[in-house]
Each structure stands twice: as structure tokens, then as C-alpha cells.
Design an enzyme around this catalytic site. Structure first.
Site, mmCIF file in Angstrom:
data_model
loop_
_atom_site.group_PDB
_atom_site.id
_atom_site.type_symbol
_atom_site.label_atom_id
_atom_site.label_comp_id
_atom_site.label_asym_id
_atom_site.label_seq_id
_atom_site.Cartn_x
_atom_site.Cartn_y
_atom_site.Cartn_z
ATOM 1 N N SER A 191 0.843 -1.193 0.000
ATOM 2 C CA SER A 191 0.000 0.000 0.000
ATOM 3 C C SER A 191 0.886 1.254 0.000
ATOM 4 O O SER A 191 1.765 1.368 -0.856
ATOM 5 C CB SER A 191 -0.927 -0.060 1.214
ATOM 6 N N ASP B 252 -8.462 -6.627 -4.921
ATOM 7 C CA ASP B 252 -8.072 -5.315 -4.380
ATOM 8 C C ASP B 252 -8.577 -4.222 -5.318
ATOM 9 O O ASP B 252 -8.074 -4.079 -6.428
ATOM 10 C CB ASP B 252 -6.530 -5.272 -4.267
ATOM 11 N N HIS C 72 -7.841 -5.428 -0.568
ATOM 12 C CA HIS C 72 -6.548 -4.776 -0.392
ATOM 13 C C HIS C 72 -5.781 -5.317 0.813
ATOM 14 O O HIS C 72 -4.563 -5.494 0.766
ATOM 15 C CB HIS C 72 -6.789 -3.278 -0.229
#
Lengths: 373, 204
Positions: free
Chosen positions: A146, A312, A345
Site C-alpha cells: 500500500s 483489491d 486490499h
């Protein structure tokens, strides 16, 4: 086990993308393992938006919650702390010991909104100063998911000679309009809270807890997937057999999100949330290299492993493919992996056997190549 | 302890032709069997491209640098002259644009090894002539409605296309029954009849 909290005062002023410098920057960090004689076994872990330097160990000593990546980092784990010297620092702008809007300015007042707006590159510049001060010239690996993945990409773009292996996970080379939009919702929720007080809430001894909780609730949805929410919660009711025809948390998903929001405000500073989300919004690696993403990777001669997760939608696999394609064009020795999962995610933080097997294979081969025992 | 599996004859030819430390791209590298051999026996700097995600995962788990990609679309990403050698093993017959693929390989690498099933093998010819059926043979095991092969060719056909892509034929290795025949410098008529498959060595 984690060593006690460590803080390094950066030896020089930190230049900022937004102009000027920041003096007297503190970086809070943790390390595990031992640096080998060649200083070649260092692994830098970059944390995501609301995580921190407590990657592994029994418990996060500040929040009292579990650490965030113990299944990947630790003795005998994929990033084996018996083999590697692992470093993780709280990002610039954070609220776990590194200088940020909640820390004190030279006059002893909380910075608040007078803290300069920072970027991902600024965060990496602070990390690089820490790494250098620890006596490390080349990192064996830089890994993160991320926002951590954005830092990984920034490392190999701005410091290509200092990284042997780059592992950007569940990330993007630029923030999409949708991602900026979700962040803006979160920021507006914080700023709409009367307790925010133009960012000067710490001096008043209060916190915009309601606004930050709503921001966290909205963001949390983007970390999961529709099918995972359906599987975990569906339309199940919370401690009741029928709807109450009111606005209490009838549904389990509502109760879950409210809990996510309220537990977040205990451990995170609202202004830090504004600053760090802004840094992510500003991230556009191609734009910083003449509009060509491949140009950002042109000087990197190490190996890269780009990983994405099928469900995601925060940083979808297409974003990772863009990174991989640019690396191919730049001649980088790249591996790419799309893991099939419905966990969205957050899958990069969870037990995904194919993902972990690939991380393990990639790192083991690279360590062999570089003679790390 | 079991004896190591014997190396496929086409892989054996490629392994003996790759100099130590060469850079090699295997397009359609499957689960990475050839890449691992090249890495371990030739100290080659190997990279791969594979369409199936399962194949890519298997490769990365072995520490091989492999990306998910489609030979028809993604070869254009690689820089000119990026590799000493490129390998296209049993893949060209499943591509949509075989000429484009060969041209891209020519741009990327200085030498190429390309293998494919021979559609002029005598069993294929007899199957159509006598059984009036789309052939199912050792080299072409899938039925007509399940095969991924869309551009089948003979050795002579391939030779023409390779020249159209500006490659020179360095050697033709006829492959049959798990054995490779002695190499020739171009396709002979009898090879086009007896070879189940062929491995062409191409040079720029």
C-alpha cells in the site's frame, strides 16, 4: 521481541519537496536481528498509512494491539530476523514518535497545521538519513504494501544504487482519482468535526474523535472487498432478531465499522491522518520523471517483485501491471504476481499461502545470489 | 533416492548452446523448468514471460524472474537487444500473430530457439487422408475443440515465416519420440514428413 522504543534525531535538516527544510526531525524506528560484517543483510520494511514501526513481536507496546506482520517478519519467518537485519521506521508526518503534526515545534507547542505538507519522497528522504546513520550503504531489500509500496518505488527511483531488491506490494505508482476522492471524504469528515478546531485541538486538550472515526470507517471499506464483506457479514443482524426501525447499528457490518472507527481514534492523530493521506494523493512517480514511469526505474539495476491481489479495488492489479510494464521497459529484472483472493486490499497483511511462497522464493534466490548466509 | 528425470531433448540442445552467463528470455516459460536448468547449469541470467498465473506463481516461488504476459501483446515492452537469446518453446502455434511474435523476438534477442509441433508429420497427413478426422497424435494430443493451437504449421512453413521476420536459419533439429535427430542447416523433405516436432535455431 522488540527492543525499547528508539528515536533518532536526524543529523541534518530535512529538505522538503514543498520547499524549505525541516530542522530537528525525530525518526522513531525499530530493528530486529543483527547487521552482518559486510553490512549487506539489511531489510527495510515500509509501513502503510495507519500502521507503524512495530512490525513484529508479541504485542505493539504503544497500542497494546497485535503487531502487523508477524507471520512474515520474525525468527524463522520469510523475512527471517535470524538472517536479516530488519528496520522499520514510523513515517514522517506520523504519530508514533516520528516528527509530525502532533509533535512539538521548537517553541514547545504542537505543530498542528503549521507542520509542512510532506510527500512520499520526503518520507523516503528521512528514512534514507536514518539508514545511513545506522551505517548501511546498500539495503538488501526494501519491502512494503500500500503506501509502503509507494515508498519502495520512491526508493528505487531516487536511490537506485542503495537497493538490491524491491518488493512493492498491493500498491500503485500514482494515486487514482477514486483514491484521492476517498481520502478527501476522510479529511472532510475530520475537518467537519467541531472538535478539530482548525487543527489546533491538542492545545485545547481535545480530539476530533467523531470525524476521524468516520474517516476510518470510509477508508476501511476500501481495504475489503464486496465478496469478503458479503461472506463475513452478509445482511446479518447485530444481537437482534429483527430490524429496530431506527438508526442504531442493526446490521453486523454497521457494528463492525463503528468498532473500527472508534478503536482507531485511540491510536491515531487526526492531523497525521490529513498529512499522510495528502502525501499519498500527491504521489505520481511518472509525473516526477518527465511523464514516463519507465524513466523512474531506468537507473535501478536490482531485482523487483511486484505483487497484487485480484480483489483489491483500492490498488487494483492493473496498477501493479503498469508498474511491471514500466520496469520491463526499463530493463529491470522483475517478477510479477497476481494473487487470487477475495480478501481485497488487506490481503497483503493476511495469510495468503501463494503470496508467502512467492515472497520466500524471491528473497531466498536473491539472498543466495548476494551471498547472504 | 530417485534418478533425476531425463532432460527433454529440445532442452538439452538449448542448454548446450547457451554460453555461461548469457542473458535469456523464455517466452511461454510454463512452470520454469527450462529457466531453472539454464540458471543452474549455464549460470544464465534468465527471465521469463508466462500467460498462466499458476505458471508464474510456480516460477517466482523458485526464485525465477517471471512476469505474467501475453506473447502477442507484451513482447513490445522489452527494449531492443535486451537479451543474448530468446526461447519460444511450443508456444508459437498458440499465438494470434506468429509473424509479429517472430519480429519482436528478432528485435529483442540476437539468437532464438523456437520449437513447435509439425503439422506435416505423416501421422497427421494420414489421419486426415484415411480416417477423415482432425489428427490427435503424440505431438498434437488435444482434440480439435479443446486445443489452444490456432496457427499450426509445417517445418517448411515455419522456415518461410522466420525468413520473413528477418531471421537466418542456423540449424534445424527434428524431434521425434523423445529423441532429437542430427541437426541440419535447413529443412529437408524427409524431415517435414518424419519429425513430430522441430526446434529451430535462428540467428540475426
Amino acid at each position: 521481541m522488540s527492543a525499547p522504543a528508539r528515536i533518532m534525531r536526524l543529523p541534518a535538516p530535512l529538505p522538503l519537496d514543498g520547499g524549505g527544510v525541516l530542522d530537528g526531525v525525530d525518526v522513531a524506528y525499530e530493528t530486529w536481528g543483527t547487521l552482518d560484517a559486510r553490512r549487506g543483510n539489511a531489510v527495510l520494511v515500509c509501513h502503510a498509512l495507519t500502521l507503524d514501526q512495530y512490525v513484529t513481536g508479541e504485542i505493539n507496546p504503544v497500542t497494546g494491539r497485535p503487531t502487523w506482520w508477524p507471520q512474515v517478519v520474525g525468527p524463522g519467518r520469510i523475512i527471517d530476523t535470524n538472517r536479516y537485519f530488519v528496520i522499520c521506521s514510523n513515517v514522517l508526518g506520523g504519530c508514533m514518535g516520528t516528527s509530525g503534526p502532533a509533535s512539538l515545534d521548537p517553541d514547545g507547542r504542537p505543530w498542528g497545521l503549521r507542520f509542512p505538507v510532506i510527500t512520499i519522497a520526503d518520507m523516503v528522504r528521512a528514512q534514507a538519513m536514518l539508514v545511513e546513520a545506522l551505517g548501511i550503504e546498500t539495503l538488501f531489500a526494501v519491502i512494503g504494501g500500500s503506501m509502503g509500496g509507494m515508498q519502495v518505488l520512491e526508493w528505487i527511483a531516487s536511490r537506485p544504487d542503495q537497493v538490491a531488491c524491491a518488493l512493492p506490494l498491493a500498491t500503485a505508482a500514482r494515486h487514482s482519482a477514486q483514491n484521492i476522492a476517498f481520502h478527501e471524504v476522510g479529511r472532510q469528515a475530520v475537518m467537519a468535526d467541531v472538535d478539530w478546531r482548525g487543527g489546533a485541538y491538542l492545545e485545547a486538550g481535545i480530539r476530533p474523535a467523531k470525524g476521524l472515526a468516520v474517516a476510518r470507517m470510509a477508508a476501511h471499506i476500501t481495504y475489503l472487498s464486496d465478496s469478503a464483506l458479503q461472506r463475513k457479514f452478509g445482511r446479518s443482524l447485530q444481537d437482534r432478531v429483527a430490524p429496530t426501525f431506527g438508526f442504531e447499528a442493526d446490521f453486523q457490518i454497521e457494528s463492525y465499522l463503528r468498532h473500527q472507527g472508534s478503536s482507531f481514534v485511540d491510536r491515531f492523530d487526526a492531523n497525521s491522518y490529513l498529512y499522510i493521506t495528502r502525501a499519498m494523493d500527491y504521489f505520481d512517480l511518472a509525473a516526477a520523471h518527465g511523464g514516463h514511469l519507465a524513466a523512474a526505474f531506468a537507473r535501478f539495476r536490482g531485482r523487483a517483485c511486484v505483487v497484487s491481489f485480484s480483489s483489491d479495488w483500492h490498488y487494483p492489479p492493473a496498477d501493479s501491471r503498469t508498474i511491471t510494464r514500466a520496469m520491463i521497459a526499463a530493463g529491470v529484472e522483475v517478477s510479477s504476481l497476481e494473487i487470487e483472493t477475495d480478501k481485497g486490499h488487506d490481503a497483503f497483511l493476511l495469510d495468503e499461502p501463494d503470496f508467502h511462497a512467492a515472497l520466500d522464493g524471491f528473497l531466498a534466490a536473491a539472498a543466495r545470489e548476494r551471498g547472504i548466509a | 533416492m530417485t534418478a533425476p528425470a531425463p532432460i527433454r531433448p529440445d532442452y538439452g540442445i538449448i542448454l548446450s548452446a547457451v554460453p555461461d552467463g548469457a542473458s535469456v528470455l523464455d517466452v511461454g516459460c510454463g512452470d520454469g523448468e527450462l529457466l531453472a536448468l539454464l540458471r543452474d547449469r549455464c549460470a544464465a541470467r534468465v527471465r521469463g514471460m508466462e500467460l498462466s498465473q499458476a505458471g508464474v506463481n510456480a516460477c517466482v516461488q523458485q526464485g525465477l524472474s517471471v512476469v505474467q504476459g501475453d506473447a502477442d501483446l507484451d513482447l513490445s515492452l522489452y527494449p531492443d537487444g535486451a537479451f543474448d537469446m530468446v526461447v519460444l518453446s511450443q508456444t508459437i502455434q498458440a499465438t494470434r500473430r506468429p509473424l509479429h511474435v517472430l519480429q519482436q523476438l528478432r528485435r529483442i534477442g540476437g539468437r532464438a530457439f523456437v520449437s513447435f509441433p509439425n503439422f506435416a508429420h505423416w501421422q497427421v497427413r494420414l489421419s486426415l487422408l484415411l480416417l477423415c478426422r482432425i489428427p490427435v497424435t503424440r505431438g498434437l494430443p488435444a482434440a480439435w475443440h479443446t486445443t489452444e493451437n490456432i496457427h499450426l504449421c509445417s517445418l517448411l512453413d515455419f522456415e518461410d515465416l522466420a525468413r520473413d521476420a528477418n531471421w537466418k536459419i542456423a540449424a534445424v533439429h527434428a524431434l521425434s519420440g523423445g529423441r532429437a535427430a542430427a541437426a541440419t542447416d535447413s529443412t529437408r523433405g524427409w524431415q517435414n514428413l518424419t519429425a513430430e516436432a522441430a526446434l529451430f535455431e535462428l540467428v540475426a
